[in-house]
Design a protein around this motif. Structure first.
Motif, PDB file in Angstrom:
ATOM      1  N   LYS A  25       1.035  -0.920  -0.273  1.00  0.00           N
ATOM      2  CA  LYS A  25       0.113   0.147   0.728  1.00  0.00           C
ATOM      3  C   LYS A  25       1.071   1.118   0.154  1.00  0.00           C
ATOM      4  CE  LYS A  25      -3.056   2.416   2.765  1.00  0.00           C
ATOM      5  NZ  LYS A  25      -4.673   1.882   3.873  1.00  0.00           N
ATOM      6  N   LYS A  26       1.812   0.892   1.154  1.00  0.00           N
ATOM      7  CA  LYS A  26       2.732   2.552   0.681  1.00  0.00           C
ATOM      8  C   LYS A  26       3.861   2.488  -0.334  1.00  0.00           C
ATOM      9  CE  LYS A  26       6.371   4.308   3.233  1.00  0.00           C
ATOM     10  NZ  LYS A  26       7.468   3.840   4.778  1.00  0.00           N
ATOM     11  N   LEU A  27       4.021   1.324  -0.865  1.00  0.00           N
ATOM     12  CA  LEU A  27       4.724   1.789  -2.496  1.00  0.00           C
ATOM     13  C   LEU A  27       3.547   2.163  -3.183  1.00  0.00           C
ATOM     14  CD1 LEU A  27       6.896   1.289  -4.283  1.00  0.00           C
ATOM     15  CD2 LEU A  27       6.268  -1.457  -4.761  1.00  0.00           C
ATOM     16  N   THR A  28       2.692   1.872  -2.827  1.00  0.00           N
ATOM     17  CA  THR A  28       1.647   2.490  -4.403  1.00  0.00           C
ATOM     18  C   THR A  28       1.017   3.876  -4.404  1.00  0.00           C
ATOM     19  OG1 THR A  28       0.308   0.390  -3.927  1.00  0.00           O
ATOM     20  CG2 THR A  28      -1.016   1.852  -5.092  1.00  0.00           C
ATOM     21  N   HIS A  29       0.608   4.686  -2.572  1.00  0.00           N
ATOM     22  CA  HIS A  29       1.293   5.436  -2.839  1.00  0.00           C
ATOM     23  C   HIS A  29       1.793   6.348  -3.173  1.00  0.00           C
ATOM     24  CE1 HIS A  29      -1.907   4.568   0.698  1.00  0.00           C
ATOM     25  NE2 HIS A  29      -2.635   4.846  -0.418  1.00  0.00           N
ATOM     26  N   ILE A  30       3.538   5.718  -2.993  1.00  0.00           N
ATOM     27  CA  ILE A  30       4.591   6.588  -3.794  1.00  0.00           C
ATOM     28  C   ILE A  30       4.439   6.401  -5.234  1.00  0.00           C
ATOM     29  CG2 ILE A  30       6.905   6.707  -3.282  1.00  0.00           C
ATOM     30  CD1 ILE A  30       6.846   5.530  -1.073  1.00  0.00           C
ATOM     31  N   PHE A  47      10.836   7.152 -13.343  1.00  0.00           N
ATOM     32  CA  PHE A  47      11.191   6.133 -12.295  1.00  0.00           C
ATOM     33  C   PHE A  47      10.186   5.221 -11.697  1.00  0.00           C
ATOM     34  CE2 PHE A  47      13.803  10.048 -11.009  1.00  0.00           C
ATOM     35  CZ  PHE A  47      15.124   9.768 -12.355  1.00  0.00           C
ATOM     36  N   ALA A  48       8.590   6.163 -11.467  1.00  0.00           N
ATOM     37  CA  ALA A  48       7.849   5.345 -11.750  1.00  0.00           C
ATOM     38  C   ALA A  48       7.640   4.020 -11.729  1.00  0.00           C
ATOM     39  CB  ALA A  48       6.572   6.218 -11.988  1.00  0.00           C
ATOM     40  N   ILE A  49       7.176   4.056 -13.657  1.00  0.00           N
ATOM     41  CA  ILE A  49       6.992   3.042 -14.431  1.00  0.00           C
ATOM     42  C   ILE A  49       8.218   2.078 -14.324  1.00  0.00           C
ATOM     43  CG2 ILE A  49       8.299   4.069 -16.183  1.00  0.00           C
ATOM     44  CD1 ILE A  49       5.180   1.868 -16.480  1.00  0.00           C
ATOM     45  N   ILE A  50       9.682   2.657 -14.056  1.00  0.00           N
ATOM     46  CA  ILE A  50      10.472   0.852 -13.597  1.00  0.00           C
ATOM     47  C   ILE A  50      10.690   0.341 -13.081  1.00  0.00           C
ATOM     48  CG2 ILE A  50      12.623   0.946 -13.092  1.00  0.00           C
ATOM     49  CD1 ILE A  50      13.744   3.249 -15.273  1.00  0.00           C
ATOM     50  N   ILE A  51      10.397   1.214 -11.312  1.00  0.00           N
ATOM     51  CA  ILE A  51       9.381   0.650 -10.228  1.00  0.00           C
ATOM     52  C   ILE A  51       8.650  -0.528 -10.134  1.00  0.00           C
ATOM     53  CG2 ILE A  51       8.694   1.425  -7.574  1.00  0.00           C
ATOM     54  CD1 ILE A  51       9.780   3.418  -7.810  1.00  0.00           C
ATOM     55  N   ASN A  52       7.774   0.301 -11.161  1.00  0.00           N
ATOM     56  CA  ASN A  52       6.032  -0.626 -11.123  1.00  0.00           C
ATOM     57  C   ASN A  52       7.223  -2.388 -11.300  1.00  0.00           C
ATOM     58  OD1 ASN A  52       3.621   2.043 -11.678  1.00  0.00           O
ATOM     59  ND2 ASN A  52       3.864   0.391 -10.887  1.00  0.00           N
ATOM     60  N   SER A  66      -3.612  -4.729  -9.066  1.00  0.00           N
ATOM     61  CA  SER A  66      -4.457  -4.439  -9.412  1.00  0.00           C
ATOM     62  C   SER A  66      -3.918  -3.271  -9.785  1.00  0.00           C
ATOM     63  CB  SER A  66      -6.014  -4.584  -9.359  1.00  0.00           C
ATOM     64  OG  SER A  66      -6.398  -3.641  -8.342  1.00  0.00           O
ATOM     65  N   HIS A  67      -3.860  -1.663  -8.578  1.00  0.00           N
ATOM     66  CA  HIS A  67      -3.151  -0.815  -8.933  1.00  0.00           C
ATOM     67  C   HIS A  67      -1.958  -0.535 -10.223  1.00  0.00           C
ATOM     68  CE1 HIS A  67      -6.204   1.337  -6.068  1.00  0.00           C
ATOM     69  NE2 HIS A  67      -6.172   0.121  -5.688  1.00  0.00           N
ATOM     70  N   PHE A  68      -1.383  -1.478  -9.780  1.00  0.00           N
ATOM     71  CA  PHE A  68       0.127  -1.712 -10.315  1.00  0.00           C
ATOM     72  C   PHE A  68      -0.177  -1.918 -11.660  1.00  0.00           C
ATOM     73  CE2 PHE A  68       4.291  -2.151  -8.045  1.00  0.00           C
ATOM     74  CZ  PHE A  68       3.772  -1.453  -7.004  1.00  0.00           C
ATOM     75  N   ARG A  69      -0.783  -2.389 -12.113  1.00  0.00           N
ATOM     76  CA  ARG A  69      -1.441  -2.929 -13.657  1.00  0.00           C
ATOM     77  C   ARG A  69      -1.818  -1.827 -14.014  1.00  0.00           C
ATOM     78  NH1 ARG A  69      -4.344  -7.552 -12.912  1.00  0.00           N
ATOM     79  NH2 ARG A  69      -5.700  -6.451 -11.939  1.00  0.00           N
ATOM     80  N   TRP A  70      -2.616  -1.505 -13.371  1.00  0.00           N
ATOM     81  CA  TRP A  70      -3.970   0.109 -13.792  1.00  0.00           C
ATOM     82  C   TRP A  70      -2.578   0.874 -14.221  1.00  0.00           C
ATOM     83  CZ3 TRP A  70      -4.262   5.131 -12.461  1.00  0.00           C
ATOM     84  CH2 TRP A  70      -4.809   6.065 -12.589  1.00  0.00           C
TER      85      TRP A  70
END
Length: 85
Positions: A25-30, A47-52, A66-70
């Motif tokens: 949850k914390k990583l998703t918020h970041i 940076f965000a897409i690489i971390i995803n 599901s959040h990562f996929r979105w």
């Protein structure tokens, strides 16, 4: 087995361990914050897409999956639309 093979096995085992719900949850918020900041500073979206992609396997089985996929799909569709207009 050689030391190199043992190290690979240990690394693979570490990446097979799913994240806790709170960490996911914390990583998703970041990542959402990085994507939001990309409207002002485009580099944060990269940076965000690489971390995803790097952390996608770690959140498998959590609500964050599901959040990562979105997030990944939204990034690529946004990039496609931005470059085509």
């Amino acid at each position: 087995m050689t030391n190199g093979e043992q190290a690979i096995t240990k690394d693979q085992q570490a990446s097979d361990t799913p994240m806790t719900k709170d960490a996911a949850k914390k990583l998703t918020h970041i990542l959402y914050a990085l994507y939001a900041a990309s409207f002002l500073l485009g580099i944060t979206g990269l940076f965000a897409i690489i971390i995803n992609y790097v952390k996608r396997a770690d959140v498998k089985g959590t609500i964050a999956e599901s959040h990562f996929r979105w997030q990944i799909r939204t990034f690529w569709f946004s990039l496609l639309l931005a470059t085509s207009s």
